[in-house]
Enzyme design. Structure first.
Site, PDB file in Angstrom:
ATOM      1  N   SER A 145       0.844  -1.205   0.000  1.00  0.00           N
ATOM      2  CA  SER A 145       0.000   0.000   0.000  1.00  0.00           C
ATOM      3  C   SER A 145       0.879   1.256   0.000  1.00  0.00           C
ATOM      4  O   SER A 145       1.594   1.516  -0.957  1.00  0.00           O
ATOM      5  CB  SER A 145      -0.944  -0.040   1.200  1.00  0.00           C
ATOM      6  OG  SER A 145      -1.920   0.965   1.108  1.00  0.00           O
ATOM      7  N   ASP A 208     -10.973  -4.102  -3.477  1.00  0.00           N
ATOM      8  CA  ASP A 208     -10.264  -3.112  -2.658  1.00  0.00           C
ATOM      9  C   ASP A 208     -11.026  -1.778  -2.704  1.00  0.00           C
ATOM     10  O   ASP A 208     -11.154  -1.172  -3.767  1.00  0.00           O
ATOM     11  CB  ASP A 208      -8.848  -2.922  -3.192  1.00  0.00           C
ATOM     12  CG  ASP A 208      -7.942  -2.157  -2.246  1.00  0.00           C
ATOM     13  OD1 ASP A 208      -8.456  -1.299  -1.502  1.00  0.00           O
ATOM     14  OD2 ASP A 208      -6.729  -2.414  -2.264  1.00  0.00           O
ATOM     15  N   HIS A 237      -8.709  -4.553   0.775  1.00  0.00           N
ATOM     16  CA  HIS A 237      -7.370  -3.971   0.869  1.00  0.00           C
ATOM     17  C   HIS A 237      -6.488  -4.681   1.894  1.00  0.00           C
ATOM     18  O   HIS A 237      -5.277  -4.785   1.690  1.00  0.00           O
ATOM     19  CB  HIS A 237      -7.490  -2.483   1.232  1.00  0.00           C
ATOM     20  CG  HIS A 237      -6.208  -1.724   1.113  1.00  0.00           C
ATOM     21  ND1 HIS A 237      -5.593  -1.484  -0.096  1.00  0.00           N
ATOM     22  CD2 HIS A 237      -5.413  -1.147   2.060  1.00  0.00           C
ATOM     23  CE1 HIS A 237      -4.478  -0.789   0.093  1.00  0.00           C
ATOM     24  NE2 HIS A 237      -4.341  -0.577   1.396  1.00  0.00           N
TER      25      HIS A 237
END
Length: 272
Positions: A145, A208, A237
């Site tokens: 991320s 996500d 996510h």
């Protein structure tokens, strides 16, 4: 009529200027919601001196049988404490693992910023290549991320063996706006991915809601070098490992094996 058009254009210009000013002032505060430290320093906890003067807390899990070392760049709202279980899983799957905290995260000093995150990773990379004398081709960057930002930045500038990104974004602002609306951005991964020259593994969840799947897909498509991908249909996510553990570890192992075929030697890692 002309006056009305001028009024509308002036209002739009003022709104755009206001957006630029607000973004400039609050972007870092919104982007880096620093979590409360989830750990305390252990005896002999590694501390790195970053180029910007910050003291960066790190952890090194060595594995004598490992062919590569995973240099892990964690996501937002995480630190070395919350990432510990995940790091141990990589170690159990045959990797040496090195991870660190961004400035202001965990027990690292400083205030988080794009430059600070990249400087912290530079310190980690220097420690491995200069102090531990680990060949760059044995280092695989992992960007989770937020961590995809510094990972892609380093891979675009320094030699490494490979790059893995999970839940990566085109750029930080485009997660919110979808398009580039401002003359500046944070972590412009799309602009940098073309300068990466090592194999890429992209991992992204199709459901996500934090970083929409289109970011991972377009970033992967923009990269023209050797690449693999894992798109997970039923994950979000933060739960790819829970939803698709077998597929995940197969993808990680297949990527590692593919790197071995590119190297002149398949000997295991032997840090000094």
């Amino acid at each position: 009529m002309l006056n009305a058009v001028i009024t509308v254009l002036a209002a739009l210009a003022a709104a755009y200027l206001g957006l630029m000013v607000m973004t400039w002032l609050v972007a870092d505060a919104v982007m880096f919601p620093i979590p409360k430290p989830d750990y305390t320093d252990a005896p002999n906890q590694p501390k790195l001196s970053a180029p910007d003067g910050n003291e960066i807390t790190a952890v090194f899990m060595e594995n004598p049988a490992a062919s590569h070392i995973l240099l892990f760049n964690h996501g937002n709202r995480m630190d070395l404490g919350t990432a510990e279980d995940r790091l141990r899983q990589y170690h159990a799957h045959g990797w040496s693992v090195f991870a660190y905290d961004y400035p202001g995260y965990g027990t690292s000093t400083g205030t988080p910023s794009e430059a600070g995150c990249c400087a912290a990773l530079a310190a980690a990379y220097a420690f491995l290549t200069r102090i531990k004398e680990i060949p760059p081709e044995k280092i695989v960057l992992y960007g989770l991320s937020l961590g995809a930002g510094p990972a892609i930045d380093l891979a675009s500038r320094e030699p490494v063996g490979g790059l893995i990104v999970e839940g990566a974004f085109l750029s930080a602002f485009r997660v919110i706006t979808r398009w580039r609306l401002l003359p500046w951005d944070r972590f412009d991964n799309l602009a940098k991915i073309g300068r990466v020259r090592v194999p890429l593994l992209s991992i992204h969840a199709k459901k996500d809601l934090t970083v929409p799947f289109v970011h991972g897909r377009l970033l992967n498509e923009a990269y023209q070098g050797p690449k693999q991908h894992l798109w997970v249909a039923d994950a979000g996510h933060n739960n790819i490992l829970e939803v698709a553990a077998l597929e995940y570890w197969d993808a990680i192992e297949n990527f590692r094996v593919s790197l071995l075929s590119r190297q002149p030697s398949t000997s295991t890692l032997s840090p000094t």
